[in-house]
Design an enzyme around this catalytic site. Structure first.
Site, PDB file in Angstrom:
ATOM      1  CG  ASP A 209      -0.119  -0.072   2.527  1.00 28.20           C
ATOM      2  OD1 ASP A 209       0.309   1.001   3.010  1.00 28.20           O
ATOM      3  OD2 ASP A 209       0.105  -1.183   3.052  1.00 28.20           O
ATOM      4  CG  ASP A 211       1.373   5.165   5.757  1.00 28.79           C
ATOM      5  OD1 ASP A 211       0.975   4.213   6.468  1.00 28.79           O
ATOM      6  OD2 ASP A 211       1.735   6.250   6.218  1.00 28.79           O
TER       7      ASP A 211
END
Length: 291
Positions: A209, A211
């Protein structure tokens, strides 16, 4: 020479390591408490491998609840000389998207709930930690990633937060602003403890991802992480298998002396050492405390 034993700590999504020959589960007792799980021991080719799922099979330990000291202690007792840490991480850089692997070699520790040393009152030691990752092991992992066609970056900085909640937007923007590459929840104190145990350590951050900083993607959540875990886990297993196939039979002495980190680290005089603590340190520091 010391026979090489390759240790692997599997992070989120990697709870097993298929393909091991001569497989056996080994329960190793530790004076530091219960490790995350039993050790899974086997071989890939001629390389002996010891695998431990960091969160336990079924993922029942949060990052703050993991007994990092027990995990490193049982790996040391199992003879591990070289340790590869696989971890799911968030990325602070657009050029490090989900699916990318980052062989980080610097860490920023922002944890605060976890015991971070085997040593303490009664036996004090200070290990060198300016370079947390063993360079020869990192190079071998990079060659394995290249051979497997896994997109990767060699080098980088990973910040370790306490968790288990993901970052606030302000935290994410701050960490990105520092120029750091990754964020995770488990590299610390794992890397510090491996250094105290004189185990050569290397880190593989498997990006899931961005974040919370990425305006187009939006904040990270578990569903987003899980979406990328499965493909990352498959690549992580391929990486370990390739690394093991080409691994040397004997442990390569570490040029930064990660495998001799306690040589001049213990400063408590022998007559003032706590015998109970010294007894608990038998695996980790027996090489130097037994003198």
């Amino acid at each position: 020479m010391t026979r090489a034993v390759l240790g692997v700590i599997g992070g989120s999504g990697i709870y097993d390591l298929p393909g091991l020959e001569g497989l056996e589960d080994v329960a190793v007792a530790s004076p530091w408490g219960e490790p995350s799980d039993v050790l899974r021991r086997g071989r890939i080719g001629t390389t002996e491998i010891v695998f431990l799922p960091r969160h336990g099979r079924g993922h029942h330990y949060s990052p703050s609840d993991i007994n990092y000291r027990a995990n490193i202690d049982v790996l040391k007792r199992a003879g591990v000389t070289d340790l590869v840490s696989l971890s799911a991480v968030g990325s602070f850089k657009g050029e490090l998207p989900p699916g990318h692997f980052v062989l980080a070699d610097q860490f920023v520790d922002r944890t605060y709930l976890r015991p971070s040393s085997f040593f303490g009152r009664g036996c004090v030691a200070h290990v060198a930690f300016s370079h947390p990752v063993a360079p020869l092991l990192q190079k071998r992992i990079a060659r394995a990633a290249e051979a497997e066609g896994i997109a990767h970056q060699v080098g980088g900085t990973a910040v370790c937060m306490e968790g288990p909640a993901f970052s606030t937007l302000a935290e994410s923007l701050f960490h990105k602003g520092q120029g750091w590459d990754l964020i995770g929840m488990t590299s610390m104190p794992e890397a510090k403890l491996a250094r105290e145990a004189e185990i050569s350590y290397a880190f593989v951050g498997m990006v899931t991802d961005f974040d919370a900083w990425h305006e187009e993607v939006g904040p990270v959540d578990v569903s987003q992480v899980i979406h990328h875990l499965h493909s990352n886990a498959d690549k992580g297993r391929r990486l370990v298998a390739r690394l093991a196939r080409d691994f040397p039979a004997d442990h390569e002495p570490c040029p930064i002396h990660s495998d001799r980190a306690l040589e001049h680290a213990v400063i408590t005089a022998p007559e003032h050492r706590d015998p109970d603590l010294v007894a608990k340190l038998d695996a980790v520091a027996g090489r130097v405390l037994g003198r």
